[in-house]
Enzyme design. Structure first.
Site, PDB file in Angstrom:
ATOM      1  N   GLU A   1       0.840  -1.213   0.000  1.00 50.05           N
ATOM      2  CA  GLU A   1       0.000   0.000   0.000  1.00 50.05           C
ATOM      3  C   GLU A   1       0.870   1.257   0.000  1.00 50.05           C
ATOM      4  O   GLU A   1       0.567   2.227  -0.699  1.00 50.05           O
ATOM      5  CB  GLU A   1      -0.942   0.014   1.218  1.00 50.05           C
ATOM      6  CG  GLU A   1      -1.939  -1.134   1.261  1.00 50.05           C
ATOM      7  CD  GLU A   1      -2.840  -1.184   0.032  1.00 50.05           C
ATOM      8  OE1 GLU A   1      -3.193  -0.125  -0.502  1.00 50.05           O
ATOM      9  OE2 GLU A   1      -3.157  -2.302  -0.411  1.00 50.05           O
TER      10      GLU A   1
ATOM     11  N   ASP B   1       4.015  -4.289  -5.712  1.00 47.95           N
ATOM     12  CA  ASP B   1       4.610  -5.552  -5.232  1.00 47.95           C
ATOM     13  C   ASP B   1       6.139  -5.440  -5.200  1.00 47.95           C
ATOM     14  O   ASP B   1       6.790  -5.856  -4.235  1.00 47.95           O
ATOM     15  CB  ASP B   1       4.217  -6.723  -6.143  1.00 47.95           C
ATOM     16  CG  ASP B   1       2.775  -7.177  -5.928  1.00 47.95           C
ATOM     17  OD1 ASP B   1       2.193  -6.806  -4.895  1.00 47.95           O
ATOM     18  OD2 ASP B   1       2.247  -7.902  -6.795  1.00 47.95           O
TER      19      ASP B   1
HETATM   20 ZN   LIG Z   1      -2.398  -2.698  -4.814  1.00 39.09          ZN
END
Ligand SMILES: [Zn+2]
Length: 413
Positions: free
Chosen positions: A275, A356
């Site tokens: 996030e 990621d």
């Molecule tokens: Zn995401």
């Protein structure tokens, strides 16, 4: 039928056909074997269940889109738009209030249909697969709150748009664009503190070890975080998630209680890091800028088309009006919106890989991110083999297997 009617009709049918075809392709893409990457977290039963869940949700999607298409076509060609216009005009208000009444009538009609499908989805399908935690009381209260918010927030902004379009001459689209931009920024700012708490509780993290691990991480990437919350997602569903909201000092990260319950601390830190990645890589800012530019384009085109008599003729209207013009322009504009949506979907999937990557490189723990993704897919019964065409049309995130394989390629220094 004039050319506006044909353009809108052809797009509505095409949109329906593409959605249905993608759903069917998705079902046909199911494979018998569980991908080996998932063998340690998933099991055969869970995998079979995920396929049954996909079949059930796809069927409901097909039925609901068919019903909505049929209702729209019957309503349109039976002169429903003009009939509701006569009702709204019968109230005897001025043009702006008549417009709001017109939208309110139409919204109530479409809400009746969507509530039916929503009830079935929540209390039959989600219930059958063990996801549903929503009580009937919560369901009804949610509907009332959403309707109240639509009146309190939507009423003035739509009223303002109708007023400008009716009174501000050729520059009206600029005023509308500026007004709606300010409104959106305001909502983004207050949503975490004023709106989201109407639906969920946001509690400080109780688990001190988790809290410390998250704060250590956010400090390490220079992302001071004052607001870290646990959200009672379990009030509605056992599915788990996490999200980032707000900006500046009001920014906050919320972890669902259902997520905290099922994940280890390193996995939760990896999710938070993902996030934070969206923020640090400016995905949130970019999306905001794109949507504001898109609004400008939309209002400009609206100003060109809103008073074309052909649009009103296409919907069998006896009288032209700003509000009906706004609505019909929306239908004419839908293809542009769909194409932009496909572009935004691609961008969003690219951003997920970037987030990621950010998570893995800043935590140095690819396995935690991989484990978190596997557990999330298992607990939410994700489709492990979505068809690429379905992904192209509808996925904001890449398929979980592709995310895991991309993470495995990342080199940690
Ligand atoms: Zn995401």
């Amino acid at each position: 039928m004039n050319s506006y009617a044909w353009i809108i009709l052809i797009f509505v049918l095409l949109d329906y056909a593409l959605g249905a075809a993608a759903g069917v392709l998705n079902l046909k893409n199911i494979r018998d074997e569980l991908p080996e990457e998932f063998a340690d977290v998933w099991d055969k039963d869970r995998y079979a269940k995920s396929q049954q869940y996909l079949a059930a949700t796809t069927r409901l999607g097909l039925v609901s889109s068919t019903v909505l298409l049929a209702v729209l076509l019957v309503f349109w060609f039976a002169g429903g738009f003009n009939f509701v216009d006569a009702l709204a005009r019968g109230l005897g208000f001025g043009p702006t209030l008549t417009g709001l009444a017109y939208f309110a009538f139409l919204a109530a009609l479409s809400n009746m249909i969507s509530t039916g499908f929503s009830l079935y989805s929540t209390f039959v399908i989600e219930e059958r697969f063990g996801f549903n935690k929503t009580t009937l009381k919560t369901f009804i209260l949610d509907r009332i709150k959403i309707a109240a918010l639509a009146c309190i927030l939507g009423g003035p902004i739509i009223g303002g748009i109708l007023y400008f379009l009716g009174h501000a001459g050729p520059n009206a689209w600029l005023y509308c664009w500026a007004g709606v931009t300010v409104f959106i920024l305001f909502i983004q700012m207050v949503a975490p503190t004023w709106i989201m708490p109407l639906f969920n509780k946001f509690l400080p993290l109780e688990n001190q070890e988790l809290k410390q691990a998250v704060l250590d991480y956010t400090d390490s990437v220079d992302f001071p975080l004052e607001n870290l919350f646990m959200m009672d997602g379990s009030k509605r569903s056992s599915k788990s998630n996490a999200f980032f909201a707000g900006f500046g000092k009001r920014r906050r990260i919320a972890l669902f209680d259902t997520l905290i319950e099922k994940h280890t601390i390193p996995e939760l830190v990896a999710v938070v890091a993902h996030e934070v990645g969206h923020y640090k890589k400016k995905h949130i800012l970019t999306n905001m800028v794109i949507s504001i530019l898109h609004l400008g384009l939309m209002f400009y085109l609206l100003s060109l088309f809103i008073s074309r008599q052909g649009l009103f003729d296409a919907f069998f209207m006896e009288q032209a009006s700003v509000y009906a013009g706004l609505l019909f322009f929306g239908l004419l504009y839908a293809p542009v919106e769909t194409i932009l949506g496909l572009g935004l979907g691609m961008l969003s999937r690219k951003n997920e890989y970037e987030a990621d990557l950010f998570s893995v490189t800043t935590t140095g723990d690819p396995q935690a991110m991989i484990d978190a993704l596997k557990k999330l897919s298992r607990d939410n019964l994700s489709n492990l083999w979505p068809h690429p065409f379905y992904v192209f049309l509808a996925y904001s995130h890449p398929p979980v297997l592709e995310r895991i394989r991309a993470i495995q390629q990342i080199e940690i220094h």
